[in-house]
Motif scaffolding. Structure first.
Motif, mmCIF file in Angstrom:
data_model
loop_
_atom_site.group_PDB
_atom_site.id
_atom_site.type_symbol
_atom_site.label_atom_id
_atom_site.label_comp_id
_atom_site.label_asym_id
_atom_site.label_seq_id
_atom_site.Cartn_x
_atom_site.Cartn_y
_atom_site.Cartn_z
ATOM 1 N N SER A 24 12.693 8.503 -0.102
ATOM 2 C CA SER A 24 12.518 7.693 -1.311
ATOM 3 C C SER A 24 11.054 7.647 -1.693
ATOM 4 C CB SER A 24 13.020 6.263 -1.079
ATOM 5 O OG SER A 24 14.395 6.271 -0.840
ATOM 6 N N CYS A 25 10.826 7.558 -2.986
ATOM 7 C CA CYS A 25 9.456 7.405 -3.466
ATOM 8 C C CYS A 25 9.481 6.666 -4.802
ATOM 9 C CB CYS A 25 8.745 8.748 -3.594
ATOM 10 S SG CYS A 25 9.565 9.966 -4.616
ATOM 11 N N ILE A 26 8.322 6.236 -5.218
ATOM 12 C CA ILE A 26 8.143 5.560 -6.505
ATOM 13 C C ILE A 26 7.144 6.380 -7.313
ATOM 14 C CG2 ILE A 26 7.323 3.468 -7.685
ATOM 15 C CD1 ILE A 26 9.836 2.900 -6.114
ATOM 16 N N TRP A 27 7.501 6.690 -8.541
ATOM 17 C CA TRP A 27 6.571 7.314 -9.478
ATOM 18 C C TRP A 27 6.142 6.204 -10.428
ATOM 19 C CZ3 TRP A 27 10.477 11.726 -10.912
ATOM 20 C CH2 TRP A 27 10.610 12.607 -9.832
ATOM 21 N N ARG A 28 4.939 5.685 -10.233
ATOM 22 C CA ARG A 28 4.466 4.564 -11.047
ATOM 23 C C ARG A 28 4.184 4.956 -12.487
ATOM 24 N NH1 ARG A 28 1.839 3.244 -5.969
ATOM 25 N NH2 ARG A 28 0.191 4.659 -6.608
ATOM 26 N N LEU A 150 12.588 1.167 -12.997
ATOM 27 C CA LEU A 150 12.350 -0.165 -12.453
ATOM 28 C C LEU A 150 11.860 -1.093 -13.567
ATOM 29 C CD1 LEU A 150 10.532 0.935 -9.167
ATOM 30 C CD2 LEU A 150 12.920 0.233 -9.442
ATOM 31 N N ALA A 154 8.174 1.926 -13.790
ATOM 32 C CA ALA A 154 8.017 2.958 -12.776
ATOM 33 C C ALA A 154 9.399 3.554 -12.497
ATOM 34 C CB ALA A 154 7.428 2.362 -11.503
ATOM 35 N N ARG A 155 9.419 4.679 -11.817
ATOM 36 C CA ARG A 155 10.691 5.325 -11.461
ATOM 37 C C ARG A 155 10.887 5.280 -9.957
ATOM 38 N NH1 ARG A 155 10.088 4.945 -16.590
ATOM 39 N NH2 ARG A 155 11.309 6.323 -17.920
ATOM 40 N N SER A 156 12.058 4.803 -9.554
ATOM 41 C CA SER A 156 12.476 4.867 -8.165
ATOM 42 C C SER A 156 13.219 6.187 -8.009
ATOM 43 C CB SER A 156 13.402 3.695 -7.851
ATOM 44 O OG SER A 156 14.052 3.905 -6.623
#
Length: 175
Positions: A24-28, A150, A154-156
Motif C-alpha cells: 500500500s502507498c499514498i500518492w499525496r 482520500l 490524495a490517492r490511496s
C-alpha cells in the motif's frame, strides 16, 4: 446477450490468493503519482506485464497510465481509450503497449471480434481500466492496482501481485 465461456489464462500463472503479497502507498499529489510511475517503468519485468487498474471515476487510473507511458518514453498525445476501448502505444525502443478501458464493454463477443485475445497473447505491456467489466474473458493480471480518493484528495493505492511476474514487479517496487 449470450455470454462466452471464459478461456484458459493467456498470461502468467495465478498465485494463491491467500499468499498473494500486497503493498500500500499514498500518492499525496500528482508528483508522487509520477514518481511511482517512474519507479515502475524502470523495472524490466514491466515490459511483459498485464496491470489491472481498479477505482471509481476520478480515482486517478488514466492519470497514472499517462505518467507511466511518459516514463517509458511514449511521446505525443495520450488519451483515454474510453470510447475506443483500446489505445495502442509504442516506446522509442519498440515496446508495444495496449491501454484498455473496459468501462463501456458489455458484449463478451466483442472480445473475440476486436482481437483482444490476440493482443493479450502478444508480447508487450497491457494496462486495463475497469477490468471487472470484462472479467470473464481477461487473463489473470500480474499486478492489480486499486486506487481510491482520500478526503485530502490524495490517492490511496493498494497493489496485489497475482502471478510470479507480479511478484517480481512488487519486489522491484519495494527495493
Amino acid at each position: 446477450m449470450t455470454a462466452l465461456p471464459s478461456h484458459p489464462p493467456i498470461v502468467g500463472n495465478p498465485v494463491s490468493l491467500e499468499s498473494s503479497p500486497t503493498m500500500s502507498c499514498i500518492w499525496r499529489d500528482e508528483n508522487e503519482t509520477a514518481a511511482f510511475a517512474q519507479r515502475l517503468a524502470r523495472l524490466p519485468a514491466l515490459r511483459s506485464a498485464y496491470l489491472e487498474l481498479h477505482g471509481d471515476l476520478g480515482a486517478g487510473k488514466t492519470t497514472f497510465v499517462r505518467h507511466l507511458l511518459r516514463s517509458l518514453g511514449v511521446a505525443g498525445r495520450i488519451k483515454s481509450p474510453t470510447y475506443a476501448v483500446v489505445e495502442p502505444h509504442e516506446t522509442p525502443d519498440g515496446l508495444s503497449i495496449w491501454h484498455f478501458d473496459f468501462y463501456r464493454f458489455s458484449d463478451p463477443r466483442e472480445w473475440e471480434d476486436a482481437g483482444f485475445r490476440d493482443l493479450f497473447a502478444a508480447p508487450g505491456l497491457k494496462l486495463a481500466e475497469w477490468p471487472e467489466k470484462a472479467a470473464p474473458v481477461l487473463p489473470p493480471a500480474d499486478l492489480i492496482l486499486t486506487m481510491a480518493v482520500l478526503p485530502s484528495e490524495a490517492r490511496s493505492v493498494n497493489l496485489r501481485a497475482s502471478t510470479p511476474l507480479g511478484l517480481e514487479l512488487m519486489e522491484g517496487l519495494r527495493s
